[in-house]
Scaffold this motif. Structure first.
Motif, PDB file in Angstrom:
ATOM      1  N   SER A  52     -35.074  37.423 -62.889  1.00  0.00           N
ATOM      2  CA  SER A  52     -35.104  37.375 -61.643  1.00  0.00           C
ATOM      3  C   SER A  52     -35.654  38.824 -60.995  1.00  0.00           C
ATOM      4  O   SER A  52     -34.727  39.822 -61.264  1.00  0.00           O
ATOM      5  N   LEU A  53     -36.763  38.925 -60.498  1.00  0.00           N
ATOM      6  CA  LEU A  53     -37.178  40.465 -60.189  1.00  0.00           C
ATOM      7  C   LEU A  53     -37.563  40.536 -58.859  1.00  0.00           C
ATOM      8  O   LEU A  53     -38.084  39.532 -58.004  1.00  0.00           O
ATOM      9  N   SER A  54     -37.019  41.410 -57.944  1.00  0.00           N
ATOM     10  CA  SER A  54     -37.262  41.588 -56.485  1.00  0.00           C
ATOM     11  C   SER A  54     -37.957  42.859 -56.188  1.00  0.00           C
ATOM     12  O   SER A  54     -37.430  43.990 -56.891  1.00  0.00           O
ATOM     13  N   ALA A  72     -47.197  45.798 -53.684  1.00  0.00           N
ATOM     14  CA  ALA A  72     -46.280  45.843 -54.839  1.00  0.00           C
ATOM     15  C   ALA A  72     -45.971  44.614 -55.695  1.00  0.00           C
ATOM     16  O   ALA A  72     -46.368  44.696 -56.917  1.00  0.00           O
ATOM     17  N   MET A  73     -45.862  43.546 -54.843  1.00  0.00           N
ATOM     18  CA  MET A  73     -45.624  42.172 -55.650  1.00  0.00           C
ATOM     19  C   MET A  73     -46.961  41.839 -56.410  1.00  0.00           C
ATOM     20  O   MET A  73     -46.756  41.208 -57.230  1.00  0.00           O
ATOM     21  N   ILE A  77     -47.371  40.786 -60.257  1.00  0.00           N
ATOM     22  CA  ILE A  77     -47.507  39.597 -60.821  1.00  0.00           C
ATOM     23  C   ILE A  77     -48.861  39.798 -61.608  1.00  0.00           C
ATOM     24  O   ILE A  77     -49.039  39.021 -62.694  1.00  0.00           O
ATOM     25  N   ALA A  78     -49.919  40.690 -61.335  1.00  0.00           N
ATOM     26  CA  ALA A  78     -50.937  40.886 -62.245  1.00  0.00           C
ATOM     27  C   ALA A  78     -50.413  41.454 -63.675  1.00  0.00           C
ATOM     28  O   ALA A  78     -51.030  41.112 -64.597  1.00  0.00           O
ATOM     29  N   ALA A  79     -49.218  42.336 -63.495  1.00  0.00           N
ATOM     30  CA  ALA A  79     -49.077  42.619 -64.938  1.00  0.00           C
ATOM     31  C   ALA A  79     -48.269  41.719 -65.583  1.00  0.00           C
ATOM     32  O   ALA A  79     -48.166  41.827 -66.797  1.00  0.00           O
ATOM     33  N   MET A  80     -47.629  40.820 -65.002  1.00  0.00           N
ATOM     34  CA  MET A  80     -47.045  39.676 -65.699  1.00  0.00           C
ATOM     35  C   MET A  80     -48.104  38.887 -66.341  1.00  0.00           C
ATOM     36  O   MET A  80     -47.915  38.571 -67.554  1.00  0.00           O
ATOM     37  N   LYS A  81     -49.167  38.560 -65.506  1.00  0.00           N
ATOM     38  CA  LYS A  81     -50.195  37.934 -66.383  1.00  0.00           C
ATOM     39  C   LYS A  81     -50.938  38.612 -67.382  1.00  0.00           C
ATOM     40  O   LYS A  81     -51.342  37.811 -68.504  1.00  0.00           O
ATOM     41  N   VAL A 142     -40.539  47.128 -63.270  1.00  0.00           N
ATOM     42  CA  VAL A 142     -39.926  48.444 -62.619  1.00  0.00           C
ATOM     43  C   VAL A 142     -40.994  49.690 -62.367  1.00  0.00           C
ATOM     44  O   VAL A 142     -41.130  50.259 -61.253  1.00  0.00           O
ATOM     45  N   SER A 143     -41.939  49.748 -63.174  1.00  0.00           N
ATOM     46  CA  SER A 143     -42.791  50.832 -63.089  1.00  0.00           C
ATOM     47  C   SER A 143     -43.703  50.640 -62.031  1.00  0.00           C
ATOM     48  O   SER A 143     -44.365  51.495 -61.131  1.00  0.00           O
ATOM     49  N   LEU A 144     -43.901  49.145 -61.670  1.00  0.00           N
ATOM     50  CA  LEU A 144     -45.039  48.933 -60.525  1.00  0.00           C
ATOM     51  C   LEU A 144     -44.351  48.503 -59.408  1.00  0.00           C
ATOM     52  O   LEU A 144     -44.947  48.069 -58.541  1.00  0.00           O
TER      53      LEU A 144
END
Length: 240
Positions: A52-54, A72-73, A77-81, A142-144
């Motif tokens: 769970s990331l906010s 920022a979000m 999301i791009a980094a997750m993908k 966290v970096s993003l």
């Protein structure tokens, strides 16, 4: 007409003793029985990490705060993908927009509230199917821009085989207990009359027995551990 009433009276007189005899028939005694509770537990290494990331951003206006949060979000999301997370494993859990006030005390004991800006929080739920990447994904998020949340738990995508093993152990435990009790009472066990069970999923956190550490360079160290699945059964036996 009299003959008709006489016939009905005779029929009632004949039926009454028969119904009384049926009502007074002795109830056969219940076969002696014993009910035993058995417990079984089986463990499995998790194959899912649930994050769970906010992202929280503040600005003078709600529009500015939302725009900054969106940027920022979107990067998160791009980094997750790019790390291999599929669309089906990314879900927005909530977006909150809240005004922020600065309160000052007045001589009469009341307060003045001055609107100083807005706070926008966007929460993302992430399922990581390759849990060896969990630490890397946390560090990258966290970096993003992720600056709140960080909740993490571990689960199993399909725990049915583990639960089946726990059921077998629970039934074996019940049989062993029943044999011990019957032997102590000087009776013999008969057939099984009934079995009921209840399964217990593991708590949201890992059991750190046999913990495995997933840690890459500059990544958040993560302990996955094992998930324990518990089953409780009630078994009813005949006694001979």
């Amino acid at each position: 007409m009299k003959n008709k009433h006489l016939a009905l009276a005779l029929a009632a007189a004949i039926a009454l003793p028969a119904s009384l005899a049926h009502a007074q028939a002795p109830v056969p005694p219940q076969q002696p029985r014993i009910v035993v509770t058995g417990e079984g537990e089986a463990t499995a290494a998790p194959d899912l990490a649930l994050l769970s990331l906010s992202v929280m951003r503040e600005a003078k206006t709600a529009r500015e705060a939302l725009d900054a949060n969106n940027d920022a979000m979107a990067a998160v999301i791009a980094a997750m993908k790019s790390s291999g997370i599929e669309d089906r494993d990314l879900q927005t859990a909530g977006v909150q927009i809240q005004p922020r006030y600065n309160y000052t005390n007045k001589p009469d004991g009341t307060q003045d509230a001055e609107l100083i800006g807005y706070q926008v929080t966007n929460t993302l739920s992430v399922r990581v199917r390759d849990i060896s990447k969990t630490g890397e994904i946390l560090d990258k998020s966290v970096s993003l821009g992720v600056n709140q949340g960080g909740g993490i738990s571990f689960a199993n995508d399909n725990p049915s085989a583990t639960i089946t093993e726990a059921r077998k152990l629970a039934v074996a435990d019940a049989i062993a207990k029943a044999k011990t009790l019957a032997e102590a009472a000087g009776v013999n066990l008969g057939r099984v009359l009934e079995i009921t069970d209840q399964s217990f999923a593991p708590p949201p956190g890992p059991i750190l027995a046999k913990a495995r550490s997933f840690e890459a360079a500059d990544a958040v160290p993560v302990q996955a551990g094992e998930n324990a699945y518990k089953v409780q059964v009630n078994v009813t036996f005949e006694l001979k």
